[in-house]
Scaffold this active site. Structure first.
Site, PDB file in Angstrom:
ATOM      1  N   GLN A 127      60.148  75.087  44.699  1.00 17.97           N
ATOM      2  CA  GLN A 127      59.454  74.640  43.489  1.00 17.97           C
ATOM      3  C   GLN A 127      58.559  75.717  42.867  1.00 17.97           C
ATOM      4  O   GLN A 127      58.530  75.865  41.654  1.00 17.97           O
ATOM      5  CB  GLN A 127      58.621  73.393  43.799  1.00 17.97           C
ATOM      6  CG  GLN A 127      59.178  72.186  43.083  1.00 17.97           C
ATOM      7  CD  GLN A 127      58.626  70.875  43.612  1.00 17.97           C
ATOM      8  OE1 GLN A 127      57.745  70.841  44.457  1.00 17.97           O
ATOM      9  NE2 GLN A 127      59.151  69.792  43.110  1.00 17.97           N
ATOM     10  N   SER A 133      61.843  75.171  35.709  1.00 21.28           N
ATOM     11  CA  SER A 133      60.771  74.186  35.575  1.00 21.28           C
ATOM     12  C   SER A 133      59.569  74.765  34.850  1.00 21.28           C
ATOM     13  O   SER A 133      59.037  74.149  33.931  1.00 21.28           O
ATOM     14  CB  SER A 133      60.307  73.688  36.945  1.00 21.28           C
ATOM     15  OG  SER A 133      61.328  72.961  37.555  1.00 21.28           O
ATOM     16  N   TYR A 230      70.985  67.489  38.750  1.00 24.47           N
ATOM     17  CA  TYR A 230      71.338  67.691  37.337  1.00 24.47           C
ATOM     18  C   TYR A 230      72.198  66.554  36.819  1.00 24.47           C
ATOM     19  O   TYR A 230      72.838  65.835  37.586  1.00 24.47           O
ATOM     20  CB  TYR A 230      72.098  69.005  37.159  1.00 24.47           C
ATOM     21  CG  TYR A 230      71.233  70.203  37.394  1.00 24.47           C
ATOM     22  CD1 TYR A 230      70.309  70.606  36.438  1.00 24.47           C
ATOM     23  CD2 TYR A 230      71.321  70.930  38.572  1.00 24.47           C
ATOM     24  CE1 TYR A 230      69.496  71.702  36.652  1.00 24.47           C
ATOM     25  CE2 TYR A 230      70.522  72.022  38.802  1.00 24.47           C
ATOM     26  CZ  TYR A 230      69.604  72.410  37.837  1.00 24.47           C
ATOM     27  OH  TYR A 230      68.809  73.492  38.061  1.00 24.47           O
TER      28      TYR A 230
END
Ligand code: NAD
Length: 381
Positions: A127, A133, A230
């Site tokens: 992350q 992102s 996705y």
């Protein structure tokens, strides 16, 4: 080990792959850092800022790349730049490899070990390196701010002595990272917000941000998400059902923010030309998918224009680059985290174990060969 930071040369690119903050931290890992002159200018950092952080300022790309074992870039360097990258060097960037079938074989041929950070698996450990992102979040924010500036009325309901101004109605298509930030930003500005997505998990996320969910829910949407998180490409039958609902919804809204993408494919067309024709004059469409062809059939990628019936369509390319200081700061930290995660402190060099899930996800080429399963030559795959 020398690390080169290139100045971005592509049109619409204002970002840079390192910040003075990350240069200091990279230097602390034991690297020398060469930043190409002018690399940070459009993100608010001068050569002097990078020099003060400990970087050497190189006059041009060739000077920055000379002897570099690691290269940081935002966009994939062009062929001329790649020719100056040493064999065996690690190149970390957004590769956009699906757009050009010749790219990955050319990287292998040049002996460049290319890490495509847009291919990171969507797992917790990745992350803090996730460039999609960090950049999509800012793009979603920027989309709403630009739509508010283009909209001739205002977002919040305003009750004044002179009368009441109704709130804007905002419809967000695609509730991934960009769409969720767009919903939150539009809500903070006081709009009435609704949103759609094909992934079943998106419905609750939309509602938790105070927006209403509009969408087709059928057998196909129950399985619309890949294992990687996705969206899948939807069937023609689904698209027809979605179109009827979209026609009704788009006409009722003042602002439509399009963020729907399908990894590695052309973006789905969700807002058709007749839907645009049915919108009120003064409505605004923001197409964050413009780079992938657009979610709106009337989008002209790279342009902002007003249609015959008075709808403003903003189809800019590269939305994160429209908020470059924040986008570069976060992108630079994503790259710093990636490299420090795979850094051998003793050897003072990158160490990318072939069995690591993140490494398997991002490495396109290694040691002169294509290694990524999605790009292997047909018979090898
Ligand atoms: P994206 O940019 O690929 O697509 C944007 C959104 O468009 C997605 O929500 C997608 O479902 C939607 N979409 C695609 N086709 C559509 C269609 N025909 N109609 C309507 N909507 C459509 O997506 P993203 O922002 O990268 O996020 C993808 C997923 O990954 C999300 O579930 C997100 O929460 C997740 N994610 C996980 C991590 C992590 O765990 N490390 C990090 C980031 C994102």
């Amino acid at each position: 080990m020398r690390l080169a930071v290139l100045r971005e040369r592509r049109e619409f690119e204002a970002r840079v792959a390192a910040s003075p903050e990350t240069v200091k931290k990279l230097a602390a890992l034991g690297m020398t850092i060469a930043v190409e002159a002018g690399a940070g200018t459009r993100s608010g950092w001068s050569d002097a800022d990078f020099a003060a952080a400990g970087a050497e300022i190189a006059a041009d790309a060739a000077a920055a790349l000379a002897g570099a074992g690691i290269v940081f870039a935002v966009q994939m360097p062009d062929a001329a730049e790649r020719a100056a990258i040493a064999r065996g060097a690690l190149l970390v960037s957004i590769s956009n490899a699906f757009a050009d079938p010749a790219l990955v074989p050319a990287l292998a041929e040049a002996g460049i070990d290319a890490a495509a950070l847009e291919m990171l698996p969507r797992i917790t450990r990745a992350q803090s390196m996730d460039v999609l992102s960090s950049q999509a979040n800012l793009a979603g924010y920027r989309a709403v701010i630009e739509s508010a500036a283009a909209f001739d009325r205002g977002f919040p309901m305003m009750m004044t002595a002179a009368g009441t101004v109704p709130p804007a109605r905002v419809f967000v298509i695609g509730a991934g990272v960009a769409g969720l930030q767009a919903i939150a930003t539009a809500r903070r500005l006081g709009a009435i917000v609704s949103a759609t997505d094909v992934r079943p998990a998106a419905k609750e996320e939309i509602k938790s941000l105070g927006a209403s969910f509009v969408g087709v829910e059928d057998e196909e949407t129950k399985a619309a998400q890949t294992a990687g998180g996705y969206a899948k490409e939807m069937s023609e039958a689904f698209r027809q059902k979605q179109a009827a609902l979209m026609a009704e919804t788009v006409a009722k809204n003042d602002i439509v923010i399009c963020t729907a993408l399908v990894m590695g494919r052309k973006a789905p067309v969700i807002v058709t030309a007749p839907m645009v024709a049915a919108m009120r004059a003064g409505s605004v469409i923001i197409d964050l998918a413009a780079d992938a062809g657009g979610n709106c059939a009337a989008t002209r990628p790279g342009e902002a224009y007003v249609t015959e019936n008075g709808v403003k369509i903003l189809g800019h390319r590269n939305w994160p680059a429209r908020i470059p200081v924040a986008a570069s700061s976060l992108y630079a930290r994503n790259l710093l985290t990636f490299l420090s995660t795979f850094w051998d402190k003793e050897a003072k060099a990158p160490k990318l174990p072939e069995t690591d899930e993140i490494v398997k996800g991002v490495m396109l080429t290694r040691g002169g060969a294509v290694v990524h399963p999605q790009f292997l030559p047909a018979q090898a795959a």
